[in-house]
Design a protein around this motif. Structure first.
Motif, PDB file in Angstrom:
ATOM      1  N   ALA A 182      28.968 -39.181 -43.073  1.00 18.65           N
ATOM      2  CA  ALA A 182      28.712 -38.530 -44.355  1.00 18.65           C
ATOM      3  C   ALA A 182      27.210 -38.359 -44.501  1.00 18.65           C
ATOM      4  O   ALA A 182      26.432 -39.181 -44.009  1.00 18.65           O
ATOM      5  CB  ALA A 182      29.270 -39.347 -45.511  1.00 18.65           C
ATOM      6  N   SER A 183      26.812 -37.281 -45.169  1.00 12.15           N
ATOM      7  CA  SER A 183      25.386 -37.009 -45.313  1.00 12.15           C
ATOM      8  C   SER A 183      25.118 -36.269 -46.607  1.00 12.15           C
ATOM      9  O   SER A 183      25.923 -35.450 -47.046  1.00 12.15           O
ATOM     10  CB  SER A 183      24.879 -36.176 -44.130  1.00 12.15           C
ATOM     11  OG  SER A 183      23.489 -35.919 -44.246  1.00 12.15           O
ATOM     12  N   GLY A 184      23.989 -36.564 -47.220  1.00 16.22           N
ATOM     13  CA  GLY A 184      23.553 -35.825 -48.396  1.00 16.22           C
ATOM     14  C   GLY A 184      22.733 -34.613 -48.000  1.00 16.22           C
ATOM     15  O   GLY A 184      22.190 -34.535 -46.889  1.00 16.22           O
ATOM     16  N   ALA A 185      22.669 -33.630 -48.906  1.00 16.74           N
ATOM     17  CA  ALA A 185      21.908 -32.406 -48.675  1.00 16.74           C
ATOM     18  C   ALA A 185      21.415 -31.891 -50.024  1.00 16.74           C
ATOM     19  O   ALA A 185      21.670 -32.504 -51.066  1.00 16.74           O
ATOM     20  CB  ALA A 185      22.774 -31.367 -47.971  1.00 16.74           C
ATOM     21  N   ASP A 186      20.756 -30.762 -50.026  1.00 16.76           N
ATOM     22  CA  ASP A 186      20.223 -30.171 -51.250  1.00 16.76           C
ATOM     23  C   ASP A 186      21.368 -29.785 -52.190  1.00 16.76           C
ATOM     24  O   ASP A 186      22.216 -28.966 -51.834  1.00 16.76           O
ATOM     25  CB  ASP A 186      19.405 -28.932 -50.889  1.00 16.76           C
ATOM     26  CG  ASP A 186      18.664 -28.331 -52.075  1.00 16.76           C
ATOM     27  OD1 ASP A 186      19.003 -28.651 -53.232  1.00 16.76           O
ATOM     28  OD2 ASP A 186      17.759 -27.509 -51.843  1.00 16.76           O
ATOM     29  N   PRO A 187      21.432 -30.357 -53.397  1.00 18.03           N
ATOM     30  CA  PRO A 187      22.504 -30.021 -54.336  1.00 18.03           C
ATOM     31  C   PRO A 187      22.533 -28.548 -54.736  1.00 18.03           C
ATOM     32  O   PRO A 187      23.561 -28.072 -55.237  1.00 18.03           O
ATOM     33  CB  PRO A 187      22.201 -30.905 -55.555  1.00 18.03           C
ATOM     34  CG  PRO A 187      21.393 -32.034 -55.022  1.00 18.03           C
ATOM     35  CD  PRO A 187      20.562 -31.422 -53.925  1.00 18.03           C
ATOM     36  N   ASN A 188      21.447 -27.836 -54.523  1.00 14.80           N
ATOM     37  CA  ASN A 188      21.413 -26.418 -54.860  1.00 14.80           C
ATOM     38  C   ASN A 188      22.145 -25.554 -53.828  1.00 14.80           C
ATOM     39  O   ASN A 188      22.421 -24.384 -54.094  1.00 14.80           O
ATOM     40  CB  ASN A 188      19.962 -25.941 -54.975  1.00 14.80           C
ATOM     41  CG  ASN A 188      19.267 -26.537 -56.178  1.00 14.80           C
ATOM     42  OD1 ASN A 188      19.575 -26.207 -57.315  1.00 14.80           O
ATOM     43  ND2 ASN A 188      18.333 -27.441 -55.928  1.00 14.80           N
ATOM     44  N   PHE A 189      22.449 -26.143 -52.670  1.00 13.95           N
ATOM     45  CA  PHE A 189      23.143 -25.402 -51.612  1.00 13.95           C
ATOM     46  C   PHE A 189      24.294 -26.247 -51.054  1.00 13.95           C
ATOM     47  O   PHE A 189      24.310 -26.578 -49.862  1.00 13.95           O
ATOM     48  CB  PHE A 189      22.164 -25.014 -50.500  1.00 13.95           C
ATOM     49  CG  PHE A 189      21.046 -24.127 -50.958  1.00 13.95           C
ATOM     50  CD1 PHE A 189      21.235 -22.753 -51.075  1.00 13.95           C
ATOM     51  CD2 PHE A 189      19.820 -24.667 -51.296  1.00 13.95           C
ATOM     52  CE1 PHE A 189      20.209 -21.929 -51.517  1.00 13.95           C
ATOM     53  CE2 PHE A 189      18.781 -23.850 -51.732  1.00 13.95           C
ATOM     54  CZ  PHE A 189      18.972 -22.473 -51.849  1.00 13.95           C
TER      55      PHE A 189
ATOM     56  N   ILE B 247      27.616 -19.647 -57.993  1.00 10.58           N
ATOM     57  CA  ILE B 247      26.213 -19.237 -57.988  1.00 10.58           C
ATOM     58  C   ILE B 247      25.496 -19.851 -56.788  1.00 10.58           C
ATOM     59  O   ILE B 247      24.683 -19.198 -56.115  1.00 10.58           O
ATOM     60  CB  ILE B 247      25.523 -19.654 -59.296  1.00 10.58           C
ATOM     61  CG1 ILE B 247      26.121 -18.897 -60.486  1.00 10.58           C
ATOM     62  CG2 ILE B 247      24.023 -19.445 -59.206  1.00 10.58           C
ATOM     63  CD1 ILE B 247      25.914 -17.390 -60.410  1.00 10.58           C
ATOM     64  N   ALA B 248      25.807 -21.116 -56.498  1.00  3.76           N
ATOM     65  CA  ALA B 248      25.195 -21.768 -55.340  1.00  3.76           C
ATOM     66  C   ALA B 248      25.579 -21.059 -54.041  1.00  3.76           C
ATOM     67  O   ALA B 248      24.763 -20.945 -53.125  1.00  3.76           O
ATOM     68  CB  ALA B 248      25.619 -23.236 -55.290  1.00  3.76           C
ATOM     69  N   ALA B 249      26.818 -20.573 -53.958  1.00  2.00           N
ATOM     70  CA  ALA B 249      27.237 -19.811 -52.775  1.00  2.00           C
ATOM     71  C   ALA B 249      26.444 -18.508 -52.673  1.00  2.00           C
ATOM     72  O   ALA B 249      26.057 -18.086 -51.573  1.00  2.00           O
ATOM     73  CB  ALA B 249      28.734 -19.526 -52.850  1.00  2.00           C
ATOM     74  N   GLU B 250      26.203 -17.869 -53.815  1.00  2.00           N
ATOM     75  CA  GLU B 250      25.376 -16.652 -53.827  1.00  2.00           C
ATOM     76  C   GLU B 250      23.969 -16.960 -53.331  1.00  2.00           C
ATOM     77  O   GLU B 250      23.394 -16.187 -52.553  1.00  2.00           O
ATOM     78  CB  GLU B 250      25.315 -16.078 -55.242  1.00  2.00           C
ATOM     79  CG  GLU B 250      26.601 -15.446 -55.739  1.00  2.00           C
ATOM     80  CD  GLU B 250      26.826 -14.046 -55.167  1.00  2.00           C
ATOM     81  OE1 GLU B 250      26.100 -13.647 -54.235  1.00  2.00           O
ATOM     82  OE2 GLU B 250      27.730 -13.366 -55.670  1.00  2.00           O
TER      83      GLU B 250
END
Length: 354
Positions: free
Chosen positions: A242-249, A135-138
């Motif tokens: 290493a880096s964090g990003a939006d967990p939704n994407f 779903i996140a890929a969508e």
């Protein structure tokens, strides 16, 4: 202290409930570790393995003992989801660079077939968002206007490159046979991908763009590299990030890690000869290429996870293995391996051919 990768090995990649249906993750990793250790004059000071869906415990230690390494060799296991295998190599390199170890075997293993964890873990608080990976890929495809055709076209490219690599026997020297199997399961199947891709149904939501052919499968495999402070031919570890990003994407998360890595080293995208980026979804590669301006010609030239498979804990290590052999075969200087993980975490490493 400079860190060198002098050897890299992997098992064939199996499909869930396929050629390795009854072989647990540690028993996939053990032959790889044994082969790497046997090729070295001295045992490693540490074994580090990434694993995501295993039975718990310390698979790295278990695998090392199954491989027949001396009991004095410890081991520890890393879980950074799809980045786990790359993170294991990153940590191993840090140990060697700091002088805490001189020789390290690091990589990852996964057995989707024998996993006791059928349900998705929690990667992010619901207050932030924690979608299923498909779903996140969508969502990323919709946000970035990456069409179904874009994704299918890239999938066809990945499958074609994989088939060409098989025909050219590029993987022959890197594979350790397990259970009598010495060929990737995907290579045993004839798939007319050009005809199949447009007909595939949406896998995660009605009318969606992500399908079973432009997304990776569930797989079984192990892969590891031998790292040392002793200068030798192979690859030199230059830097990592290493880096964090939006967990939704999460499929977008390789980008900030790569940007951080390039900033750290002072290099630009054009300085990098080849990129190995994990193909969990075609949309991930397309987004990363567009965002950073990387030509497809430089990404995954031997084919990637869409065709070969995505054995979570091992996949990051397999990117490094592909650089190890591919940069030698193509006489390239700089290569980057990068993975995006559930929860919105990216990991990237830069290597130089020696």
């Amino acid at each position: 202290m400079t860190v060198y990768i002098t050897n890299a090995k992997r098992t064939p990649v199996g499909v869930k409930d396929g050629i390795f249906s009854t072989i647990e993750a540690a028993h996939l990793a053990a032959p790889v570790i044994k082969t790497l250790a046997d090729c070295s004059a001295v045992p490693p000071d540490e074994v580090i393995l990434g694993n995501v869906t295993g039975p718990g415990g310390n698979i790295a230690r278990l695998s090392a003992l199954l491989a027949g390494l001396p009991q004095s060799v410890p081991g520890f296991t890393v879980d950074r989801q799809c980045s786990s295998g790359l993170e294991a190599i990153r940590l191993g390199a840090a140990l060697v660079a700091s002088g805490e170890a001189q020789h390290v075997i690091a990589g990852g293993c996964e057995s989707s077939s024998t996993s006791l964890r059928p349900e998705k873990a929690v990667f992010s608080p619901q207050s932030i968002g924690d979608p299923e990976m498909g779903i996140a890929a969508e969502w990323l495809a919709e946000r970035e206007e990456i069409s179904r055709k874009d994704q299918d076209d890239y999938a066809v490219l990945s499958y074609r490159r994989f088939a060409e690599s098989i025909a050219a026997a590029r993987f022959t020297h890197e594979i350790v046979p397990v259970g009598g199997c010495s060929v990737d399961e995907a290579a045993l199947k004839k798939r007319p991908i050009e005809r199949m891709a447009p007909r595939a149904k949406s896998a995660f939501q009605p009318g969606g763009t992500v399908t079973a052919l432009n997304a990776s499968a569930f797989n079984d495999a192990a892969c590891a590299v031998f790292m040392t402070s002793v200068e030798a031919p192979g690859m030199k570890v230059i830097a990592s990030a290493a880096s964090g990003a939006d967990p939704n994407f999460p499929a977008a998360s390789p980008v900030p890690a790569i940007e951080k890595l390039l900033m750290k080293t002072g290099l630009s995208v054009s300085d990098i000869d080849v990129w190995e980026i994990n193909e969990a979804f075609a949309v991930k590669i397309i987004y990363t290429a567009r965002k950073l301006g990387i030509p497809f010609e430089k990404i995954n030239p031997d084919g990637g996870g869409l065709a070969l498979g995505h054995p979570y804990g091992a996949s990051g290590a397999m990117l490094v293995l592909r650089l190890f052999y591919g940069m030698q075969q193509r006489n390239e200087r700089f290569g980057i391996a990068a993975v995006g993980s559930a929860g919105g975490i990216g990991v990237a490493m830069l290597f130089e051919r020696v």
